[in-house]
Structure formats: structure tokens, C-alpha cells
Design a protein around this motif. Sequence first.
Motif, mmCIF file in Angstrom:
data_model
loop_
_atom_site.group_PDB
_atom_site.id
_atom_site.type_symbol
_atom_site.label_atom_id
_atom_site.label_comp_id
_atom_site.label_asym_id
_atom_site.label_seq_id
_atom_site.Cartn_x
_atom_site.Cartn_y
_atom_site.Cartn_z
ATOM 1 N N LEU A 295 0.735 -1.239 0.090
ATOM 2 C CA LEU A 295 0.001 -0.199 -0.079
ATOM 3 C C LEU A 295 0.927 1.218 0.087
ATOM 4 O O LEU A 295 0.457 2.278 -0.565
ATOM 5 C CB LEU A 295 -0.853 0.174 1.231
ATOM 6 C CG LEU A 295 -2.087 -0.792 1.218
ATOM 7 C CD1 LEU A 295 -2.962 -0.921 2.527
ATOM 8 C CD2 LEU A 295 -2.938 -0.804 0.133
ATOM 9 N N SER A 296 2.024 1.275 0.707
ATOM 10 C CA SER A 296 2.759 2.447 0.873
ATOM 11 C C SER A 296 3.738 2.705 -0.316
ATOM 12 O O SER A 296 4.246 3.897 -0.466
ATOM 13 C CB SER A 296 3.234 2.520 2.209
ATOM 14 O OG SER A 296 4.077 1.580 2.632
ATOM 15 N N THR A 297 4.249 1.706 -0.653
ATOM 16 C CA THR A 297 5.657 1.600 -1.481
ATOM 17 C C THR A 297 5.259 1.392 -3.077
ATOM 18 O O THR A 297 5.904 1.759 -3.950
ATOM 19 C CB THR A 297 6.790 0.802 -1.191
ATOM 20 O OG1 THR A 297 6.371 -0.451 -1.445
ATOM 21 C CG2 THR A 297 7.068 1.143 0.279
ATOM 22 N N PHE A 298 4.419 0.719 -3.354
ATOM 23 C CA PHE A 298 3.855 0.206 -4.719
ATOM 24 C C PHE A 298 3.383 1.555 -5.604
ATOM 25 O O PHE A 298 2.757 2.482 -5.135
ATOM 26 C CB PHE A 298 2.930 -0.675 -4.545
ATOM 27 C CG PHE A 298 3.282 -2.102 -4.820
ATOM 28 C CD1 PHE A 298 4.392 -2.388 -3.967
ATOM 29 C CD2 PHE A 298 2.607 -3.110 -5.120
ATOM 30 C CE1 PHE A 298 4.855 -3.765 -3.747
ATOM 31 C CE2 PHE A 298 2.900 -4.653 -5.130
ATOM 32 C CZ PHE A 298 4.067 -4.689 -4.136
ATOM 33 N N THR A 299 3.931 1.672 -6.926
ATOM 34 C CA THR A 299 3.518 2.680 -7.810
ATOM 35 C C THR A 299 2.113 2.300 -8.076
ATOM 36 O O THR A 299 1.269 3.123 -8.098
ATOM 37 C CB THR A 299 4.361 2.638 -9.025
ATOM 38 O OG1 THR A 299 5.710 3.010 -8.478
ATOM 39 C CG2 THR A 299 3.790 3.903 -9.838
ATOM 40 N N ASN A 300 1.699 1.011 -8.286
ATOM 41 C CA ASN A 300 0.293 0.488 -8.543
ATOM 42 C C ASN A 300 -0.229 -0.229 -7.840
ATOM 43 O O ASN A 300 0.323 -1.447 -6.994
ATOM 44 C CB ASN A 300 0.619 -0.287 -10.014
ATOM 45 C CG ASN A 300 1.167 0.161 -11.118
ATOM 46 O OD1 ASN A 300 0.920 1.219 -11.924
ATOM 47 N ND2 ASN A 300 2.751 0.013 -11.134
ATOM 48 N N LEU A 301 -1.331 0.248 -7.287
ATOM 49 C CA LEU A 301 -1.952 -0.591 -6.143
ATOM 50 C C LEU A 301 -2.695 -1.839 -6.806
ATOM 51 O O LEU A 301 -3.109 -1.788 -7.703
ATOM 52 C CB LEU A 301 -3.334 0.542 -5.637
ATOM 53 C CG LEU A 301 -3.078 1.352 -4.464
ATOM 54 C CD1 LEU A 301 -4.297 2.279 -4.348
ATOM 55 C CD2 LEU A 301 -2.517 1.030 -3.188
ATOM 56 N N PRO A 302 -2.500 -2.866 -5.830
ATOM 57 C CA PRO A 302 -3.265 -3.938 -6.147
ATOM 58 C C PRO A 302 -4.645 -3.737 -6.536
ATOM 59 O O PRO A 302 -5.324 -2.895 -5.930
ATOM 60 C CB PRO A 302 -3.163 -5.052 -5.225
ATOM 61 C CG PRO A 302 -1.800 -4.532 -4.421
ATOM 62 C CD PRO A 302 -1.931 -2.894 -4.574
ATOM 63 N N VAL A 303 -5.639 -4.600 -7.085
ATOM 64 C CA VAL A 303 -6.755 -4.599 -7.502
ATOM 65 C C VAL A 303 -7.678 -4.886 -5.977
ATOM 66 O O VAL A 303 -8.465 -4.270 -5.732
ATOM 67 C CB VAL A 303 -7.526 -5.556 -8.441
ATOM 68 C CG1 VAL A 303 -8.874 -5.459 -8.753
ATOM 69 C CG2 VAL A 303 -6.648 -5.021 -9.738
ATOM 70 N N SER A 304 -7.081 -6.267 -5.418
ATOM 71 C CA SER A 304 -7.793 -6.644 -4.327
ATOM 72 C C SER A 304 -7.022 -7.589 -3.539
ATOM 73 O O SER A 304 -5.980 -7.950 -4.086
ATOM 74 C CB SER A 304 -9.195 -7.303 -4.623
ATOM 75 O OG SER A 304 -8.791 -8.547 -5.441
ATOM 76 N N GLY A 305 -7.285 -7.879 -2.173
ATOM 77 C CA GLY A 305 -6.780 -8.912 -1.412
ATOM 78 C C GLY A 305 -7.601 -9.498 -0.376
ATOM 79 O O GLY A 305 -7.711 -8.868 0.489
ATOM 80 N N GLU A 306 -7.876 -10.723 -0.705
ATOM 81 C CA GLU A 306 -8.698 -11.393 0.007
ATOM 82 C C GLU A 306 -8.383 -12.480 0.963
ATOM 83 O O GLU A 306 -7.554 -13.263 0.653
ATOM 84 C CB GLU A 306 -10.019 -12.170 -0.978
ATOM 85 C CG GLU A 306 -10.826 -11.002 -1.802
ATOM 86 C CD GLU A 306 -11.601 -10.037 -0.714
ATOM 87 O OE1 GLU A 306 -12.126 -10.591 -0.016
ATOM 88 O OE2 GLU A 306 -11.116 -8.990 -0.781
ATOM 89 N N TYR A 307 -8.636 -12.258 2.082
ATOM 90 C CA TYR A 307 -8.028 -13.072 3.260
ATOM 91 C C TYR A 307 -8.925 -14.415 3.587
ATOM 92 O O TYR A 307 -10.088 -14.089 3.667
ATOM 93 C CB TYR A 307 -7.613 -12.278 4.459
ATOM 94 C CG TYR A 307 -7.488 -13.033 5.794
ATOM 95 C CD1 TYR A 307 -6.095 -13.672 5.747
ATOM 96 C CD2 TYR A 307 -8.215 -13.321 6.720
ATOM 97 C CE1 TYR A 307 -5.750 -14.473 6.900
ATOM 98 C CE2 TYR A 307 -7.906 -14.109 7.736
ATOM 99 C CZ TYR A 307 -6.626 -14.694 7.807
ATOM 100 O OH TYR A 307 -6.321 -15.420 9.083
#
Length: 578
Positions: A295-307
Motif C-alpha cells: 500500500l505504501s510503496t507500490f506505484t500501482n495499487l493491487p486490485v484486491s486482497g482477500e484473506y
Amino acid sequence: MTDTSFSLNLATELSAIVGSQHTLTDEDKTKPYSQGFRLGGGKAYAVVRPGGLVEIWRCLQACVKADVIVIMQAANTGLTGGSTPYGGGYDRPIVIISTMRIDDIQLLDQGKQIIGFAGSTLFGLEDTLKPYGREPHSVIGSSCIGASIVGGVCNNSGGALVQRGPAYTEMSLFAQVTQEGELQLVNNLGIELGSDPEAILINLQNKTYQEKDVQFPKKRGSDNEYHERIRDVDADTPSRFNNDPRRLYEASGCAGKLAVFAVRIDTFPIPEKHQVFYIGTNDPAVMEQMRRDMLSTFTNLPVSGEYMHSSSYDISKKYGKDSFLVIDKLGTKYIPKMFALKRTVDRWAGKLKFMPNKFSDIMMQYASQLFPNHLPKRMEDFREKYEHHWIVETSNAGVDEAQAYLEHFFKDKQGGYFACTEREADQAILHRFVTGGALTRYHIMNGKGLGSIMTIDVAFPRNERDWFEVLPQETNDKIAVKMYYGHFFCHVMHQNYIMKKGVDGKAVKKQILASYDLRGAEYPAEHNVGHEYVAKSALREFYQKTDPTNTFNSGIGGTTKLKYWQEASDSHHDCGCQ
């Protein structure tokens, strides 16, 4: 007017508006609408199923004149009982207006925005947008069970897609009842449709407006700030929750306290490239570090992250298998038909004393076990190795960025990952999204020796590191089964429990929620208060301002069911809120 003459007069008037076949007063026929998808239910004087926007307006006029409570209902897929009556204690009869016959979707600006009518659904919108290379705000999760576009907006639902946030718009067409008890129509769609209420509704329904009538005001059609908000991983507040005053605006977050005819929302380009990564670890701190890094370092945010916790994995594998197979083989379009068939089977089975309750669930559970294992080998191998499972979806330039990060990260960290094939990705995501109903099925099949189901929908602060629940032993000893799953990037967790026999689930829930208060968590996060949570002050004030006579959806959030928000000593006796 006597009760009998009232009943005859209102029923006759509603029948004249929508037709007798769409005016239901027999309790056997109203039950599918008056009983909640997961919990809650009560008696409705009538259920009406209008076939157009003008018919909704005329039904509302009749209901306001007759001084009844109105519950606007779309797909009835709510998880906290807010789409139906709830017990007794109401001071007026209840009419449910089901909008599912009104499912029109209109495209604006080459599909960059849409107008979704009251009964339009997410998967209907997905099909409509595909030829334009675009997709809805939400394409996973509740779309699997036919949830409506308007219902999502009214409940600030979703947020699983971290680039988009919860469903939100500042452009809608709705009716409300004023302090003086007058019904008025408010057109804030940003489209010139006339001034007379019925003319506005006819012009929208028939799409007689011209391109020049469509304005583009400085109003949001989505939560276009969310991607910035979720990146602030050191903030001591949650990224999203139903009580957030930032996102309570007219139809958005109204939870049925307005009669919403249509909403105008943004759509999004379908990614040219996407990749799902399946991650496993036995250390919650490892997952939290990955979350903060991405979240803090990626240039491109992921689409989703399901736990998914391993317990959820196992219960979903066995007790969500039939839903998985139906969606996998027949598609999401079949799910509403399946639920309708289940209701019919259970209604008829209920007439036979020797038949068990929830007969359709029992039948489908046994049938599902005749099929072979439906989950891919690599996922099953990870289940044997790891307690915590994370399904991270990436798109476009974010694919290579995530791949490089994961390769480097797991060189010296506990856990592992693999890049899913397209088929594995579909299976992993679907396995996660049948989890919600799996615990209920578990309870149906094993409930004789168990207590009640208790669910919590909580948003932890963005800076929370100890996100995985460790209950005090005294509390833990009262619980027979635990399921943990959620939307990990935004720290929204669904924590579901089955109590041991004889345990007061409401008391346990109260204790757990009190501990969340001390940690700065907010609840509910995305399912809205319904009749399962108490509305906090910001939400309660929004409801009272929006619906000053308490005509619509009375009693949600532990509020009074009485007209003009009057309190009564017994007004909360039927509420299961915590």
C-alpha cells in the motif's frame, strides 16, 4: 376508519396501481420478502412489485396517505436484516416495495457512467458494460448472489477493490417524506427531466431526454479519493466503515431511509492484463508487513486482497461446495433462480410436519458431496502448509511490480506464494466468496449440539498491526466454531462464530465489540447496521435528517420504530442489536 376497511382500501389501491398479481397479502406469498437472507423477519401488511418508476411513485403516494411504514427492498441479500421487518413493536402496518422488476440500466458518455434503476443488478451491469471495455464498481463478492446496484449505494457496500472503495455517489433520484408528512421527489441525477414528478419518472424510464440534457456537475459518482486514503497505513482510523460521515450523502448510506429510484455512478476500464497471486504464511506479522509495503510503496495499487484463515478454508470447502459448483458451472446469473427455487422447496416442505427445516439446504449439502474435490492441487498444498491465506489480484503494470516484490520478499520471510493460472484464480476467488454462506450451512447440518451463530463485521485502524484475533480464554471457551476472512488491504474483517450450546451469543458479541472500541475499530464496516448493530451518533443523525417522520425502514440500527422518532419504553425489545 376500521382496520378492516383500511386493509381493504389500501390493498385495493395498491392492486389498482401494480396489478393484483403483483400485490401480495397472503402470508405464505409475502414470506420470501419479509424474511431476511441471513437473519431477521416479521410481518408485512403487503408486498407490492411495481413494474416501473411511476408505479413506485404511486405506491408511495398511497402508502404515505395511509400512514404506513415503507421498506424499499431490492434483492433482499442484506446480511444484517435491514431489508425486512424485524420482530414486532411497530406502530403502523408495513408495506414492502420490491423493486426487482425495474432493472433498466442506461449508459452515459460511452459507458463511462451509468444510470442504474432500483432493481438493476451488478452482474446485469457487468454484461451491459463488457462491449464497452468497462466494468462496474464491484465485480466480486455480493454480485455472486445477485445484489442490486442501488442497494450497494444505499449501504455503502463493498470496498474489496482497493482502487475504488465503497459504493458511493452524489447523483441520485429519490423520494423522501418531509417533516410535514409530504412526499416529494428529488432529482439530483444531473439530468434535466422536467419538474412534475411523474413527468420526471416517465422521461427517465423512456429515456426521452437528449444529450444536451445530461450535465456533468462537480459531484462524485464514486469514492475517487479512496486510493489515497487506503495508502495512509499509519493513520489511526479505519479506511472505510458505515458510520463514516465522509460518505453519508443523500442516497449513499441511507440504508432505505429514502425511496431511491435510480443512481448515477462511475464505471471503470477493464484491465488489459491481470494476475492473481496466492500467498500463504503461518505468521500474521508477515502478512501485515506485505500489506503495509504494497500500500505504501507500490506505484500501482493491487486490485484486491482477500484473506481466508485455514478454518474458513475448510468450512467453505465442505459447506460452500454446492454454491461454488453452481456458480462455476452455470454462472452467477443462475444464483437468483437457485435462491427462488430453494424458497419454493422450503415453503412446500414446511407444510409437511415430517420434513426437516431448511430441507433444501440439507438436500443440496448431501448432493454436493457426490462431486469430486473442486479445489486446485496447489491451493490444497498451501492449506496443508499454512494457516493464513491471501489472494492478491493485480493488474496492468502492477503485475510485474508485485511479482518482483514477492520474489524478493520470500527469500528470507516465512511463507510462500504462487502465480495462479487463470483457472486457479477463478477457483481461489470463488472459494473465498462462497465463504459467507458456509457457516450458516455448517450450522444447519451440525446445529443440534451447538448454540447460535454470531457474526461481526469490523474495520480495524489502518495502523493496526495485531489484526489477527486472539480472544481471552474465558471468551474463547464459549465458542465452538470460528471463521475469519475479510478484505485485508483495508483491514475489514468478517469474524463469524458459532456459540457452544447454552451460551448467550449477544453477550459475547457485546464483550468483543467493547474490546474493539478500545482499539479504535469501527463496526459495521460494510454490511450496514441493519438490525444487528446500534447506529452511532453520526449515522443516527443522518437517518433522522433524511427521514424526519420515520416512515422508511423504521427501527434499523436499534432506533425507535415509532413515528416522528418517538421513544417508547418497549421500542427496543425486539431488537437483537449489539
